[in-house]
Write a protein that holds these residues in place. Structure first.
Motif, PDB file in Angstrom:
ATOM      1  N   ILE A 428      -6.176 -11.098 -12.733  1.00 52.92           N
ATOM      2  CA  ILE A 428      -7.234 -10.091 -12.869  1.00 52.92           C
ATOM      3  C   ILE A 428      -7.209  -9.465 -14.264  1.00 52.92           C
ATOM      4  O   ILE A 428      -8.238  -8.976 -14.750  1.00 52.92           O
ATOM      5  N   SER A 429      -6.043  -9.511 -14.917  1.00 49.69           N
ATOM      6  CA  SER A 429      -5.981  -9.026 -16.303  1.00 49.69           C
ATOM      7  C   SER A 429      -6.775  -9.944 -17.220  1.00 49.69           C
ATOM      8  O   SER A 429      -7.457  -9.485 -18.154  1.00 49.69           O
ATOM      9  N   ASN A 442     -20.270  -4.459 -17.200  1.00 45.45           N
ATOM     10  CA  ASN A 442     -20.071  -4.767 -15.778  1.00 45.45           C
ATOM     11  C   ASN A 442     -18.996  -3.835 -15.214  1.00 45.45           C
ATOM     12  O   ASN A 442     -17.812  -4.155 -15.183  1.00 45.45           O
ATOM     13  N   ASN A 443     -19.419  -2.678 -14.760  1.00 44.53           N
ATOM     14  CA  ASN A 443     -18.471  -1.679 -14.255  1.00 44.53           C
ATOM     15  C   ASN A 443     -17.869  -2.062 -12.906  1.00 44.53           C
ATOM     16  O   ASN A 443     -16.785  -1.603 -12.548  1.00 44.53           O
ATOM     17  N   LYS A 444     -18.589  -2.897 -12.160  1.00 45.84           N
ATOM     18  CA  LYS A 444     -18.084  -3.281 -10.838  1.00 45.84           C
ATOM     19  C   LYS A 444     -16.776  -4.056 -10.956  1.00 45.84           C
ATOM     20  O   LYS A 444     -15.833  -3.835 -10.188  1.00 45.84           O
ATOM     21  N   GLU A 447     -14.029  -1.597 -11.923  1.00 44.97           N
ATOM     22  CA  GLU A 447     -13.600  -0.784 -10.779  1.00 44.97           C
ATOM     23  C   GLU A 447     -12.712  -1.585  -9.831  1.00 44.97           C
ATOM     24  O   GLU A 447     -11.707  -1.076  -9.325  1.00 44.97           O
ATOM     25  N   LYS A 448     -13.103  -2.836  -9.605  1.00 50.75           N
ATOM     26  CA  LYS A 448     -12.301  -3.679  -8.708  1.00 50.75           C
ATOM     27  C   LYS A 448     -10.934  -3.961  -9.328  1.00 50.75           C
ATOM     28  O   LYS A 448      -9.909  -3.954  -8.633  1.00 50.75           O
ATOM     29  N   LYS A 454      -3.977  -0.811  -9.035  1.00 50.38           N
ATOM     30  CA  LYS A 454      -3.359   0.414  -8.521  1.00 50.38           C
ATOM     31  C   LYS A 454      -2.648   0.139  -7.193  1.00 50.38           C
ATOM     32  O   LYS A 454      -1.519   0.591  -6.966  1.00 50.38           O
ATOM     33  N   PHE A 455      -3.303  -0.625  -6.318  1.00 50.85           N
ATOM     34  CA  PHE A 455      -2.689  -0.916  -5.019  1.00 50.85           C
ATOM     35  C   PHE A 455      -1.403  -1.721  -5.186  1.00 50.85           C
ATOM     36  O   PHE A 455      -0.370  -1.401  -4.592  1.00 50.85           O
TER      37      PHE A 455
END
Length: 516
Positions: A428-429, A442-444, A447-448, A454-455
């Motif tokens: 994801i990085s 693309n803020n979505k 945010e994801k 964080k989780f």
């Protein structure tokens, strides 16, 4: 008489003659090397049904006389089919467990999370699915302080004695021939006690805990003395991985190196196995030593390879005396001489070696293990997880593709729980960097990314199940690993299939029933 010893591939089946004798005389001959009664079944479900019916009769008879039935049970995968059948008898046939008293044969120690205790596993598999009184369930207490364990074990022993001992004990078999957690070296006089678990045992049960570091280092187990005090004992084992231990327990000497071998001293112990677990017993692996054989090409090969090991000679140097002295005189009768058998089998084994797993086109296939036509062939490889195809048969996979066959791979499950959290963060990085360069608005995705990171890095606790998004990403990581391997061997992308069978998608090591 001449037998066709061609190497055409066929399913190897064990003749019922070797495990379903027609009379007592045949049974006596077949079991001459066995020091324990053995019941062999084609599959574990059939054996489980027999055991469950026997237990049900005992429960019913005790209930008619107004008496309790004291049943000892074990954890692990081997007894599970029996529990399923007992639950079925309860739900469909009305079998009641109200007069049953349960004793759990072992418990992990220490248990920090009760959901991973052996008792909880037994509840999930069996006890919570029947009408047993919770007060009638006894188990070693794995929550007590270490200096109170001896006292706790004594109390457990007293509870068992007060109820007249075990009427019936259902045991699984460990990888080292252990019953309960009585490991090699356990005394015949051992009673309930704390034992340390070795690395192999912890590794074997780690699938129930998710990882090895979650497995307790010790357990409280009934001793061999307690086990042998049971009125009846059923030892169950399924699968080829248990076959060596079954052979040692059933045909070997009584020794503390194989704790299960002490069952030979019990007059009411029976070993229940499927054909795979029975595969090393003499009656199955070397039937020529106990009966007249139904000879086929595979059995003849197996017998002669075995004979080479016994007399320490290559095939072409075996003599008539070697055959006659080792129970294989029937082959001399069939072929006339050792020379004839030796040449036939030598050639036959030689012809099983091929560099053309799909068959060589336009070749004489008389002595080849796979037919030449049709060509090309359609081949489907079923891979339980992404990468099992390459690990298990990578060379064959590559040759089938290179030799022009139409090869397909079907990956049955996602394999997502094998992907570490750090890999997800890494992927994801990369996605975050791509967003920043090519789609900064693309803020979505941002945010994801923040939510998942964080989780995984801050919120996720030891036994938390991954979110659906994380499981999806882990599945896609495994998919791309598989696609990369498929590209390497030259497989077209349209020949790669992902089935994603839903029973697997629990996010934990424990899966749903395969039908769900």
């Amino acid at each position: 008489m001449r037998l066709d010893l061609s190497s055409q591939i066929t399913l190897e089946r064990v003749s019922k003659k070797y495990y379903r004798p027609e009379n007592d005389f045949e049974e006596y001959n077949l079991s001459r090397f066995e020091k324990l009664p053995v019941a062999i079944f084609e599959e574990s479900k059939k054996a489980a049904k027999k055991i469950a019916n026997d237990i049900a009769k005992e429960i019913t008879n005790k209930a008619k006389n107004g008496k309790p039935f004291v049943l000892g049970i074990s954890g692990g995968s081997s007894p599970a089919p029996v529990y399923d059948e007992l639950v079925r008898l309860h739900k469909e046939d009305g079998l009641s467990f109200k007069n049953v008293i349960i004793f759990n044969t072992y418990e992990f120690y220490p248990v920090m999370d009760f959901s991973y205790s052996n008792l909880q596993m037994l509840k999930d598999l069996f006890l919570d699915r029947i009408d047993i009184d919770p007060k009638n369930i006894f188990s070693p207490d794995a929550t007590v302080e270490k200096d109170l364990i001896a006292e706790n074990c004594e109390a457990f022993e007293n509870d068992l004695k007060e109820r007249g001992g075990l009427d019936y004990l259902l045991l699984g078999l460990g990888t080292k021939g252990n019953v309960g957690f009585n490991m090699p070296g356990s005394s015949l006089h051992s009673q309930t006690r704390l034992v340390m678990l070795d690395g192999d045992s912890r590794s074997d049960i780690s699938r129930n805990f998710g990882s090895l570091d979650k497995v307790p280092v010790s357990a409280i187990t009934m001793g061999l003395y307690d086990i042998l005090a049971a009125k009846k004992i059923a030892l169950v084992a399924w699968g080829e991985q248990k076959s060596e231990s079954i052979k040692d327990i059933v045909e070997g000497p009584v020794t503390d190196l194989i704790p299960g071998s002490v069952l030979q001293t019990h007059t009411e112990a029976v070993v229940y196995v499927d054909l795979a677990a029975a595969s090393e017993l003499t009656r199955i692996s070397r039937p020529w030593l106990v009966t007249n054989c139904e000879w086929d090409s595979k059995l003849i090969r197996r017998a002669i390879v075995w004979l080479c090991g016994v007399v320490d000679k290559p095939i072409l140097k075996l003599t008539n005396k070697d055959y006659n002295d080792n129970g294989l005189s029937e082959l001399i009768t069939l072929y006339g001489s050792a020379y004839n058998v030796n040449i036939k089998i030598f050639n036959d084994l030689q012809h099983t070696i091929t560099g053309w797993p799909g068959g060589k086109p336009d070749a004489d296939d008389t002595y080849r293990p796979e037919r030449a036509k049709p060509y090309p062939k359609k081949v489907i490889i079923f891979s339980p997880h992404p990468d099992d195809d390459v690990i298990s048969m990578g060379g064959t996979f590559q040759r089938l593709v290179n030799q022009g066959h139409e090869v397909h791979v079907a990956y049955q499950t996602s394999g997502n729980i094998a992907v570490g959290d750090e890999e997800v963060i890494r992927y994801i990085s990369v996605l975050k960097s791509l967003r920043k360069k090519f789609d900064p608005d693309n803020n979505k995705i941002k945010e994801k990314y923040d939510e998942i990171r964080k989780f995984l890095m801050h919120d996720k606790k030891k036994d938390d199940i991954d979110t659906a998004d994380i499981l999806f990403i882990k599945s896609r990581i495994r998919r791309e690993e598989a696609r990369s391997a498929d590209r390497y061997v030259g497989l077209p992308e349209e020949n790669v299939h992902f089935l994603d069978l839903p029973f697997y998608e629990t996010g934990t090591v424990k899966k749903n029933p395969i039908s769900e």
